[in-house]
Design an enzyme around this catalytic site. Structure first.
Site, short mmCIF file in Angstrom:
data_model
loop_
_atom_site.label_atom_id
_atom_site.label_comp_id
_atom_site.label_asym_id
_atom_site.label_seq_id
_atom_site.Cartn_x
_atom_site.Cartn_y
_atom_site.Cartn_z
CB CYS A 184 -4.10 -5.05 -3.34
SG CYS A 184 -3.07 -5.32 -4.80
CB CYS A 244 1.58 -2.00 -3.37
SG CYS A 244 2.65 -3.43 -3.16
CB CYS A 270 -0.18 -10.49 -4.56
SG CYS A 270 1.25 -9.88 -3.64
CD GLU A 321 6.46 10.70 -14.90
OE1 GLU A 321 7.25 10.25 -14.05
OE2 GLU A 321 5.27 10.40 -14.93
CB CYS A 346 -2.77 -6.78 1.51
SG CYS A 346 -0.96 -6.63 1.55
#
Length: 631
Positions: free
Chosen positions: A379, A369, A385, A213, A376
């Site tokens: 997705c 995204c 959305c 991270e 899209c």
């Protein structure tokens, strides 16, 4: 005899001491180890237990809680009183921190005053990289929001539209299930994921997540993979990293940027090993408090992925996903919008698979995204959305096939302008589609600075040519890294002024030098996060000088080969490539640069390959391009 030790222990301890209990209990402690350590530990946790209350199950009193925690801590605590205290604090947070139950941001009725309900939710105000609260002898108490922060929060709660919330629990569940199902099928095979999935030791799992991270902050995945692999091979455990030197850390981190991240990782590892016996804090709150450089996002990622805590996370990818799913067009960096995004993330995280859900949300933002040209149609949550719904509505409206009073949901704020919608000054752009969300915050341009820098070389040094490097200060930009001697100059300064200033800087390191051989090679421009630096690059070869072998502290001579493995920044590598390009027999840009250029060229399509083989059948595949040769 054991009781007689107690007054002396109390004098050495910062805590009011109490008896460890019955004779049998004392004998058990004596069998386990030092009575003094046991007494200090029991005294400390007894006071901590008193601070957090006396009536919490499964302990009927602070005494029973203290004994239980003391036994847990004693197993892992080190020999020092400080270690015992830190370990006690850590264990108490695990035993006694009640799970946070966030009230979902769900729209019960369109006409309901959502602000009153959401006003009862607590919002964390800490930010990534800010100063962290250290563990002390008592638990840190959350500070009440300041006046301006309280007013901003009240404003958001009073004026937010249900359009930016979720209708009900079923809608939240549908999003969780769709996203996790997609993630299970489509997630990328990344080294940190493989390491975490196959690791049963919680501390090593947390360490693996922590390193990943931190490296991924402001850095692309493709760049991080190689650095992460080499890092975990060299320092597979917290203990290994804690025993490393900062110079080693900087050498491995060289080229990754934001070099304070590597320093924070090492400082944090040493702190965990020395104060917590090598055991990582187990909650997002304690991770953020204890580890240097760890903010709310990183703490939540570690806690959810490594320990299964239902902690939401918000990074750049998650911001983009949430802003599109709930059509949030306001500046996502503002305090009001940030608070709402964190509330949504905490509500949506799946308590059964929090780590996978958080990774799924980030994965969705990274590969579907995306900031530009989102996919899209691929997705998994496209039906939920609002950005996609807005695009469809605008397309229908543009084709004049949409009735004026059609039943299409849109934002209807309770009062005035919705703080989560784009301002009226930024109307909808039909050409952008869903990428109207999120709104791109205006960035302050980096300040411009100029530096004269010199590659000083001893061509006839013993063992081959050597170049001089000096170390930067231990704080500030590129702290602790090595660079060529340089001096800040005015961008408008004449070449003569630059030479004089640079020569003075060089002489402070190696003594008198001839200024007649200081050659200007050109300039290198490198942009840091907030600084656009222009390097005026000079070179100086000590051809006839007696080799310099002694230099002041903070300087050293390195061979060209050693330079490439030293802890130097990308900017210095650019400077050195320019220097190499000016040397006799060396193609400008250096062989290393040519290879990098070739590797970055886009692979031709099959049709292009056929054409090229027809028109240039005798050109070898590894020959440099015309552009490269002309450089």
């Amino acid at each position: 005899m054991g009781r007689g030790l107690m007054p002396r222990i109390a004098e050495q301890s910062d805590f009011p001491l109490r008896s460890p209990g019955s004779g049998a209990e004392e004998a058990a402690w004596r069998a386990r180890g030092s009575l003094a350590r046991a007494g200090i530990l029991l005294a400390g946790v007894d006071r901590l237990a008193a601070n957090i209350g006396r009536g919490h199950a499964p302990w009927s009193s602070s005494e029973s809680l203290a004994r239980e925690i003391a036994r847990e801590v004693y197993t892992n605590a080190g020999p020092t009183k400080a270690t015992c205290r830190s370990s006690a604090l850590l264990v108490i947070s695990q035993y006694h921190s009640p799970p946070r139950v966030s009230k979902p941001l769900i729209m019960k009725k369109p006409r309901a005053a959502v602000g009153n309900r959401s006003g009862r939710r607590k919002q964390a105000s800490s930010q990534e990289g800010k100063e962290k609260c250290a563990f002390g002898s008592s638990q840190a108490k959350p500070s009440a929001p300041s006046g301006p922060a309280r007013q901003q929060k009240a404003l958001l709660q009073a004026s937010v539209s249900p359009y930016h919330l979720f209708r009900d629990v079923a809608e939240v569940t549908a999003l969780q299930e769709s996203l996790l199902d997609w993630y299970d099928r489509k997630k990328r095979d990344l080294p940190w994921r493989r390491l975490v999935e196959g690791e049963v030791d919680l501390d090593r799992r947390a360490y693996a997540v922590w390193v990943a991270e931190v490296m991924l902050q402001q850095t692309q995945v493709a760049t991080v993979i190689n650095y992460y692999t080499r890092w975990m091979q060299k320092w597979p455990t917290l203990q290994d990293l804690a025993s490393a030197s900062l110079e080693e850390v900087n050498e491995l981190w060289a080229g990754l940027g934001y070099y304070s991240r590597g320093r924070w990782l090492q400082e944090g590892a040493r702190k965990v090993v020395e104060e917590l016996g090598g055991h990582m804090p187990r909650t997002a709150e304690t991770l953020q408090q204890f580890l240097p450089g760890v903010g709310r996002y990183t703490a939540g990622a570690i806690a959810s992925i490594a320990f299964g805590q239902a902690a939401g996370v918000v990074d750049g990818n998650v911001i983009r996903v949430l802003c599109r799913v709930r059509a949030i067009g306001a500046d996502s960096s503002s305090t009001l919008v940030s608070q709402h995004l964190w509330s949504l993330a905490q509500q949506l995280v799946d308590p059964a698979r929090p780590g996978d859900f958080n990774q799924a949300a980030m994965e969705l933002g990274a590969i579907v995204c995306t900031p530009k040209r989102p996919l899209c149609s691929h997705c998994p949550v496209q039906n939920l959305c609002r950005a996609r719904q807005r695009v469809e509505r605008e397309q229908l409206s543009a084709s004049q096939s949409l009735p004026g009073n059609c039943d299409v949901e849109e934002c209807a704020p309770n009062t005035g302008q919705c703080p989560l919608c784009a301002p009226p000054t930024e109307p909808w752009d039909q050409t952008l589609g869903v990428t109207n969300f999120p709104r791109k915050a205006s960035r302050k341009p980096p300040r411009e600075e100029c530096s004269a820098i010199c590659v000083l070389e001893q061509p006839k040094a013993l063992g081959g040519a050597h170049i001089l490097l000096v170390q930067r200060p231990n704080s500030g930009l590129l702290a602790g890294l090595w660079e060529f001697p340089s001096v800040s100059v005015n961008a408008e300064a004449s070449g003569e002024h630059q030479r004089a200033a640079l020569l003075q800087e060089l002489q402070s390191w190696v003594g008198p030098l001839p200024d007649t051989r200081l050659q200007h090679l050109g300039q290198v421009v490198h942009t840091f996060s907030h600084i656009k630096m222009t390097y005026q690059v000079y070179s100086l070869a000590l051809e006839e000088h007696t080799p310099v072998t002694i230099v002041p502290p903070g300087a050293r001579w390195l061979t060209r080969e050693d330079f490439h493995t030293a802890a130097v920044s990308t900017a210095m590598k650019k400077v050195f490539r320019m220097y190499e390009g000016q040397q006799p027999g060396t193609c400008k840009g250096s062989k290393r640069s040519q290879v990098a250029t070739l590797s970055k060229r886009k692979k031709p399509s099959p049709g292009q390959q056929v054409l090229e083989s027809f028109f240039w059948p005798h050109v070898p595949t590894d020959a440099p391009s015309l552009n490269t040769a002309a450089q």
